[in-house]
Design an enzyme around this catalytic site. Structure first.
Site, mmCIF file in Angstrom:
data_model
loop_
_atom_site.group_PDB
_atom_site.id
_atom_site.type_symbol
_atom_site.label_atom_id
_atom_site.label_comp_id
_atom_site.label_asym_id
_atom_site.label_seq_id
_atom_site.Cartn_x
_atom_site.Cartn_y
_atom_site.Cartn_z
ATOM 1 N N HIS A 433 0.995 -0.916 -0.050
ATOM 2 C CA HIS A 433 0.434 0.212 -0.326
ATOM 3 C C HIS A 433 0.864 0.854 0.082
ATOM 4 O O HIS A 433 2.346 1.183 0.682
ATOM 5 C CB HIS A 433 -0.508 -0.202 1.165
ATOM 6 C CG HIS A 433 -0.494 0.229 2.439
ATOM 7 N ND1 HIS A 433 0.334 1.149 3.262
ATOM 8 C CD2 HIS A 433 0.133 -0.857 3.483
ATOM 9 C CE1 HIS A 433 0.568 1.143 4.190
ATOM 10 N NE2 HIS A 433 0.498 -0.366 4.774
ATOM 11 N N CYS A 452 2.962 -5.109 7.103
ATOM 12 C CA CYS A 452 2.598 -4.931 5.717
ATOM 13 C C CYS A 452 3.838 -3.982 5.204
ATOM 14 O O CYS A 452 4.440 -3.665 5.614
ATOM 15 C CB CYS A 452 1.079 -3.960 5.108
ATOM 16 S SG CYS A 452 -0.703 -4.826 5.708
#
Length: 535
Positions: A433, A452
């Site tokens: 992301h 992440c």
């Protein structure tokens, strides 16, 4: 007289030929007996070389009607050359019991049929071990990670039949050439390994004394030692003199060294730079060997297009038609919130995403902040959800207790995911992301996330993934972003994403890169590589 001599010579030749045929038949008989004993479990090793490929060995000899393989000079020389050459892949002679094999060969020179058969079978076991190590790697990655989900490419067809065909019409060396990994990153790793092994053969480098922090512009008696250390690895191009001055040339050399070791490239030599300088050459060789082993787990039969994340770097790459066409800096999980190693397929992209805060982050990070600051939720654009997933008023929650609620951060400039995320559903709730804090990409050490992977130029990746969609355009993407609405876009075709862990590699410019093993994963791989087989 000449006729008599011809007759005697012809008779001797025939007798020698007959003797050799008799011996060959005896050797074949012994090979058949030994392979039957192997298959039944009555024989599990020869000369301290334990069998690990019993079925393969028995099948290969059956295909050859138990004819010896390695007594013939060319095949034997091929095997010897390939065992020596195996060091290119990071293997050791001990992996193949080369000394034991040499002893068996010496005994076989007596001409005893059983000794010849024992040598031949042991050599076949060693050849099988060599081929397996080159094709699959020496170590099973599932020994370190029970959740390992990368596909392992298996050789098609009957391995024994394949090897037999190569032995009949070509050679073992030809087979090795055909199964070696030719991925550019693997070949560069081999080049780096050769470089650092050459340095090791010359004695490596001396430790740089760590008595005080070294700063550009200062003078210090350690400077000559530092210059010599950097010269050995090609980082310092200046003169090796007795000067104690930390001058501009040395400063640039140190900055280059720091950059290729993932350190803040400021020229100041403190504890972290000293640690990188004083890693021994043997440690660096082992790091490269670990990377080669990991590459053998991953780099065979890759898709033509894929996203590749090196957690150890940390960087993210996009490979298209087998060529790297894009890379960007990344941010990955901290040591106590590690980004997992796994493979999945990117299926869709969310623009203007919401972020549902994981339970662990909510309890460990967010809850203390909410308790200290009553405006934290509104300032961060968070929505509070009850156990049914419905929005509720934050003031109705007893934040000092153990609230059974969750948080969702709405789209906007403060969203922790930024403006886009790349989704590949997985058991870890990990994805790629954007971020709301791009300044962190300027750090050389970027193990900063909760697991992440944040990428620096996410819209470039989005356009690459959507390139085959004729309706996709940069203008359309900008319109989606400007709407502020969460929008899901399916990829034209799912694209594999490989989350991997390498702490040593050679980049496209020929610079050998090393990183500290923040996840402490290298030691186990190196230990397994250094383990001596039972036989």
């Amino acid at each position: 007289m000449q006729t008599l001599l011809r007759y005697v010579f012809l008779s001797l030749t025939l007798l020698i030929g007959m003797a050799e045929k008799v011996l060959a038949n005896e050797v074949n008989d012994r090979i058949e007996e030994f392979t039957l004993d192997m298959s039944s479990g009555r024989l599990d090793m020869i000369g301290d070389i334990r069998f690990g490929a019993t079925q393969f060995v028995a099948r290969l000899y059956a295909l050859r009607e138990y004819e010896a393989i390695w007594l013939e000079g060319d095949h034997r020389e091929d095997l010897l050359n390939e065992l020596v050459d195996a060091e290119r892949h990071g293997f050791r002679q001990e992996d193949f019991k080369v000394d034991r094999l040499a002893e068996l060969y010496a005994v076989s020179r007596s001409g005893d049929a059983a000794a010849l058969a024992r040598f031949d079978i042991a050599a076949t076991e060693v050849a099988a071990r060599l081929l397996q190590h080159i094709y699959y790697g020496k170590v099973d990655p599932k020994l370190f990670d029970a959740n390992w989900n990368f596909e392992r490419a298996f050789a098609p067809g009957d391995p024994a039949k394949l090897v037999n065909q190569y032995l009949d019409v070509a050679s073992l060396s030809a087979l090795v050439d055909d199964i070696e990994i030719l991925h550019p990153a693997y070949l560069r790793l081999q080049e780096a390994l050769a470089l650092y092994r050459a340095i090791a053969a010359q004695g490596g480098w001396h430790k740089v004394p760590e008595d005080s922090v070294l700063r550009p512009g200062e003078e210090n008696p350690v400077i000559p030692v530092l210059k010599q250390r950097l010269r050995i690895t090609g980082d310092f191009p200046g003169q090796l003199d007795g000067s104690r001055a930390y001058d501009d040339v040395l400063t640039e050399a140190v900055k280059g060294f720091q950059a290729r070791h993932g350190l803040e490239a400021d020229g100041v030599i403190g504890p972290r730079t000293f640690r990188a300088l004083n890693r021994t050459v043997d440690e660096r060789v082992d790091q490269l060997r670990a990377s080669l082993e990991r590459a053998r787990w991953l780099f065979r039969d890759l898709d033509s297009d894929y996203v590749f994340v090196n957690i150890g770097g940390p960087e993210t790459y996009f490979v298209q038609n087998g060529e790297m066409v894009w890379k960007t800096r990344s941010i990955v999980g901290q040591a106590y919130r590690q980004t997992p190693v796994f493979r999945e397929d990117i299926q869709y992209i969310d623009f203007n995403p919401t972020w549902t805060v994981p339970v662990s982050i909510f309890q460990r990070d967010k809850l203390p902040l909410i308790r200290r600051d009553s405006n934290y939720l509104s300032r961060g654009n968070y929505t509070v959800l009850n156990s049914d997933g419905r929005p509720i008023n934050p003031t109705s929650v007893n934040w000092n207790g153990s609230p059974n609620v969750s948080l969702r951060q709405e789209p906007g400039p403060k969203n922790a995911l930024g403006q886009v995320k790349f989704m590949f559903p997985n058991a870890y709730s990990v994805y790629l992301h954007d971020t709301d804090n791009r300044s962190l990409f300027d750090r050389n050490e970027r193990n900063l996330s909760s697991g992440c992977v944040r990428i620096e130029n996410p819209f470039e990746l989005a356009d690459l993934l959507m390139k085959s969609d004729p309706d996709w355009s940069a203008a359309g993407r900008e319109a989606i972003l400007a709407s502020g609405k969460t929008t899901r876009i399916n990829l034209p075709e799912p694209v594999p994403v490989l989350l991997t862990y390498f702490t040593a590699w050679m980049d496209e410019t020929g610079q050998v890169q090393f990183r500290e093993d923040l996840y402490e994963r290298d030691a186990k791989v190196i230990s397994a590589l250094n383990s001596t087989p039972e036989g």
